[in-house]
Each structure stands twice: as C-alpha cells, then as structure tokens.
Enzyme design. Structure first.
Site, PDB file in Angstrom:
ATOM      1  N   HIS A  42       0.809  -1.221   0.000  1.00 48.01           N
ATOM      2  CA  HIS A  42       0.000   0.000   0.000  1.00 48.01           C
ATOM      3  C   HIS A  42       0.843   1.273   0.000  1.00 48.01           C
ATOM      4  O   HIS A  42       1.881   1.363   0.659  1.00 48.01           O
ATOM      5  CB  HIS A  42      -1.046   0.003   1.115  1.00 48.01           C
ATOM      6  CG  HIS A  42      -0.527   0.036   2.520  1.00 48.01           C
ATOM      7  ND1 HIS A  42      -0.323   1.219   3.201  1.00 48.01           N
ATOM      8  CD2 HIS A  42      -0.215  -0.947   3.392  1.00 48.01           C
ATOM      9  CE1 HIS A  42       0.086   0.938   4.430  1.00 48.01           C
ATOM     10  NE2 HIS A  42       0.175  -0.365   4.572  1.00 48.01           N
TER      11      HIS A  42
ATOM     12  N   GLU B 190      -5.268   1.558   2.339  1.00 44.67           N
ATOM     13  CA  GLU B 190      -5.145   0.365   3.188  1.00 44.67           C
ATOM     14  C   GLU B 190      -5.364   0.715   4.646  1.00 44.67           C
ATOM     15  O   GLU B 190      -6.002  -0.022   5.391  1.00 44.67           O
ATOM     16  CB  GLU B 190      -3.756  -0.260   3.012  1.00 44.67           C
ATOM     17  CG  GLU B 190      -3.618  -1.653   3.639  1.00 44.67           C
ATOM     18  CD  GLU B 190      -3.140  -1.660   5.088  1.00 44.67           C
ATOM     19  OE1 GLU B 190      -3.132  -2.721   5.704  1.00 44.67           O
ATOM     20  OE2 GLU B 190      -2.801  -0.581   5.632  1.00 44.67           O
ATOM     21  N   GLU B 191      -4.845   1.865   5.040  1.00 47.95           N
ATOM     22  CA  GLU B 191      -4.864   2.242   6.459  1.00 47.95           C
ATOM     23  C   GLU B 191      -6.271   2.543   6.984  1.00 47.95           C
ATOM     24  O   GLU B 191      -6.469   2.688   8.176  1.00 47.95           O
ATOM     25  CB  GLU B 191      -3.938   3.444   6.707  1.00 47.95           C
ATOM     26  CG  GLU B 191      -2.453   3.144   6.498  1.00 47.95           C
ATOM     27  CD  GLU B 191      -1.846   2.227   7.559  1.00 47.95           C
ATOM     28  OE1 GLU B 191      -2.566   1.829   8.484  1.00 47.95           O
ATOM     29  OE2 GLU B 191      -0.653   1.907   7.427  1.00 47.95           O
TER      30      GLU B 191
ATOM     31  N   HIS C 215       3.488   2.611  13.385  1.00 49.16           N
ATOM     32  CA  HIS C 215       2.574   3.761  13.446  1.00 49.16           C
ATOM     33  C   HIS C 215       3.130   4.899  14.315  1.00 49.16           C
ATOM     34  O   HIS C 215       2.379   5.621  14.971  1.00 49.16           O
ATOM     35  CB  HIS C 215       1.168   3.350  13.898  1.00 49.16           C
ATOM     36  CG  HIS C 215       0.432   2.573  12.828  1.00 49.16           C
ATOM     37  ND1 HIS C 215      -0.926   2.382  12.834  1.00 49.16           N
ATOM     38  CD2 HIS C 215       0.877   1.981  11.700  1.00 49.16           C
ATOM     39  CE1 HIS C 215      -1.275   1.679  11.758  1.00 49.16           C
ATOM     40  NE2 HIS C 215      -0.189   1.412  11.055  1.00 49.16           N
TER      41      HIS C 215
END
Ligand code: ZN
Length: 351
Positions: free
Chosen positions: A64, A203-204, A314
């Site tokens: 992604h 995607e996130e 993250h």
C-alpha cells in the site's frame, strides 16, 4: 539496496485517498520494467510483467502507498487547526511532533503541547486525546484561512535515517513494503505466470484499495507485502514478541484480516529453505494487510503476506532491519520466478 530510493519513498506524502504524488513518482520509476502499466478509478496502480508460460496465471503482489495521516476538520479564529485521523494513530506518539499541512501550499507546522509548567500531575501521566490536539502553523489567523481549508491533508514530518543496521523514520509502513515489491519486480529474471505488482490505496482505513484492485484483476494468487509488529523490546515478554527484528522475512500464518492459504505458506517456506533465505513464521494477533482485501475478492483467492518486521509501528520512529529487507526482496523475487510450481485449484462443481 538503495537507501536513497527508500528515503524518497518514505518522504513522499500519501494520505489515504490522496496518493497522487506518490503514484506519479512510482509510475515514473517502475514503468521501464513493466510490459504494461494501468491505474483504476480508485487510484490503485498496476505494473504488469507478462508470463512466459503456455497458460500463465495472474499473480497479484500488493503493497500500500497510503500512510496514516489527518484531515483538517476545524480552524480556530486564532488560526490553530484541529484534525480528523485517517488510520490508527496513537496519540501518545504525536505530541510535540512536526507536521506538513498540504494547503494551497505546503506549510510546516507542529502539534502544540501544553508546557510542563502548566500541566497538573494527573495530566503528566496521560496522553492528550487526539480530539484535543491542535496544530500551530506559526502564521496569523488571516493567512491560515487564506492557505488552509477544511479537508486539507496533514502528514507527519521525519526523515529516514540509517541507525546501526536498521532504517528508522516515518511511513516505513508500508513504504518498505512498496520498496521490497518494486525491487523484486525489477530483479526477477522471468516468470511462467504473469506478475502484477499493485501499489494500492486506502489500506490504512480498512484495506479498501486492494479489495477493488483484486476484484478487477481477478488474480489466481495474492501476496501482500507489508510490515508486521516486532515487539521484541524491553517490557514485553518473549512469547508476545510476534517476530524479531533481524531474524529474517516473516511468512504470515494469520492476522485478524486473513488466514493465509496453508499451501502457500508451505510453498514460501520451502522456497526460503531452498534458497537459504532467513525467514521466520508470523502470527499477528491484531491488525491486517491487503491480503485480507484480496482474499475476499470474487469467489475467493489464496493469499499470504510477506512481512517485514518493524518496531514502533505507526510512529515516526518506525524501525526495520536491513537484513530483513534484503531477505524479503530475495524471497519475493524467488516466488515470482517459481510461482508456477504452486498449484491452484479452480472452482469445481460437484455433480
Ligand atoms: Zn501497512
């Protein structure tokens, strides 16, 4: 390996749904290696290398492009910004970070933080919730309202650096996956099957791009390339480490979005053994990858994820090991060259 290319990939902003700048770079960079390149309406981009076999199947690789980011949701009359998150941010790691606000022009900013002199003992032990965090652009309110509108994207600012045997910076999730995918795509010599490297969007925010991409492409096999959690740090028991940094590429058995096809897991494991590529097995108790989206396309697709172990996911200090990156490229490259050895079963009708 090219740290420069990885650094470039990490620096390009690509909030979910606004991957344009990143996609443009990728098309320029990877097109010379592809027989065909196309995009779909959501913004996924497909790089195709045709199979040399008599009945080539379609293998979809997916990594992604998007990164966890924010959108401006409110501008105060003093010119401070409040934001809406896109993806799973941990507010503990945002306080006092630098950002880029992508308004009429690209503006540097900071997440403002209350000085320790003014916090209560209780406040000092707790993270400020994201809804209370604000961005300071260092500009007068009139200039802010001229340059920034509700909905403008905000991304974090941090350069990728080499640290020991590792790379550290922001957005290694999933720029290191994109890097592994494009390096394997450039390097594999020939394939019986058609290899389609797909750089996916969104995607996130729930593997949205991969789902649409796989529906359109109808692949026979799907391999996602993404980071996974290396929790091998002080304060976490060894049984909960998931994978270890520097112990090789990780072949995913399952996460919360997909259960890898067991035959595909075994096949990747065999390839790694044959080629002497360092690998480890992965069960991730929380999280998912594009494999979850691909697996559910059409009437179902056998999938697996090749993971790059990553500490501090993250955050702006995401950390991956150079050897794991190299091992991931080697295994994915080998898979592209050898995929014809993996049998897929077509839909069968019982009479
Ligand atoms: Zn990811």
């Amino acid at each position: 390996m090219s740290a420069d290319l990885l650094r470039t990939l990490c620096a390009l902003p690509a909030p979910p749904g606004r991957e344009d700048e990143f996609r443009t770079f990728l098309i320029e960079h990877l097109s010379p290696y592809a027989d065909q390149v196309r995009t779909d309406p959501m913004g996924n981009v497909f790089f195709i290398r045709k199979g040399k076999g008599t009945a080539p199947r379609t293998i979809m690789l997916a990594a992604h492009m998007d990164e966890i980011a924010f959108l401006v949701r409110h501008i105060t009359k003093e010119g401070f910004l409040y934001v809406q998150p896109l993806g799973g941010f941990d507010p503990r790691v945002l306080d006092a970070q630098r950002v880029w606000v992508h308004g009429r022009q690209r503006l540097p900013g900071v997440f403002g933080t209350k000085p320790a002199h003014f916090t209560t003992p209780e406040e000092r032990t707790k993270a400020v919730p994201l809804e209370d965090m604000f961005i300071d652009l260092g500009l007068p309110a009139e200039t802010v309202t001229e340059l920034v509108r509700i909905g403008d994207p905000v991304t974090l600012d941090r350069d990728l650096i080499t640290m020991g045997n590792c790379y550290t910076g922001k957005t290694l999730d999933d720029r290191v996956g994109v890097y592994v995918m494009i390096e394997a795509f450039k390097q594999f010599e020939a394939s019986q099957d058609t290899i389609v490297a797909v750089a996916t969007v969104q995607e996130e925010v729930g593997v949205r791009g991969a789902k649409a991409a796989a529906f359109g492409l109808e692949p026979d096999i799907g391999i996602a390339v993404d980071i996974t959690i290396a929790a091998d740090i002080p304060g976490i028991e060894e049984r909960n480490w998931c994978v270890r940094l520097g112990s090789g590429t990780a072949i995913k058995i399952m996460d919360t979005y997909s259960i890898s096809d067991p035959r595909l897991v075994e096949f990747l494991r065999t390839l790694a053994e044959e080629q002497g590529i360092k690998y480890q097995m992965e069960i991730l108790p929380r999280g998912g990858t594009d494999a979850g989206g691909m697996q559910l396309a059409r009437s179902g697709i056998p999938v697996c994820t090749l993971s790059i172990p990553c500490r501090y996911a993250h955050s702006v200090v995401e950390t991956v090991h150079q050897d794991d990156v190299a091992a991931s490229i080697a295994l994915l490259r080998s898979f592209c060259e050898q995929s014809h050895r993996f049998p897929t079963t077509a839909n069968s009708v019982a009479k």
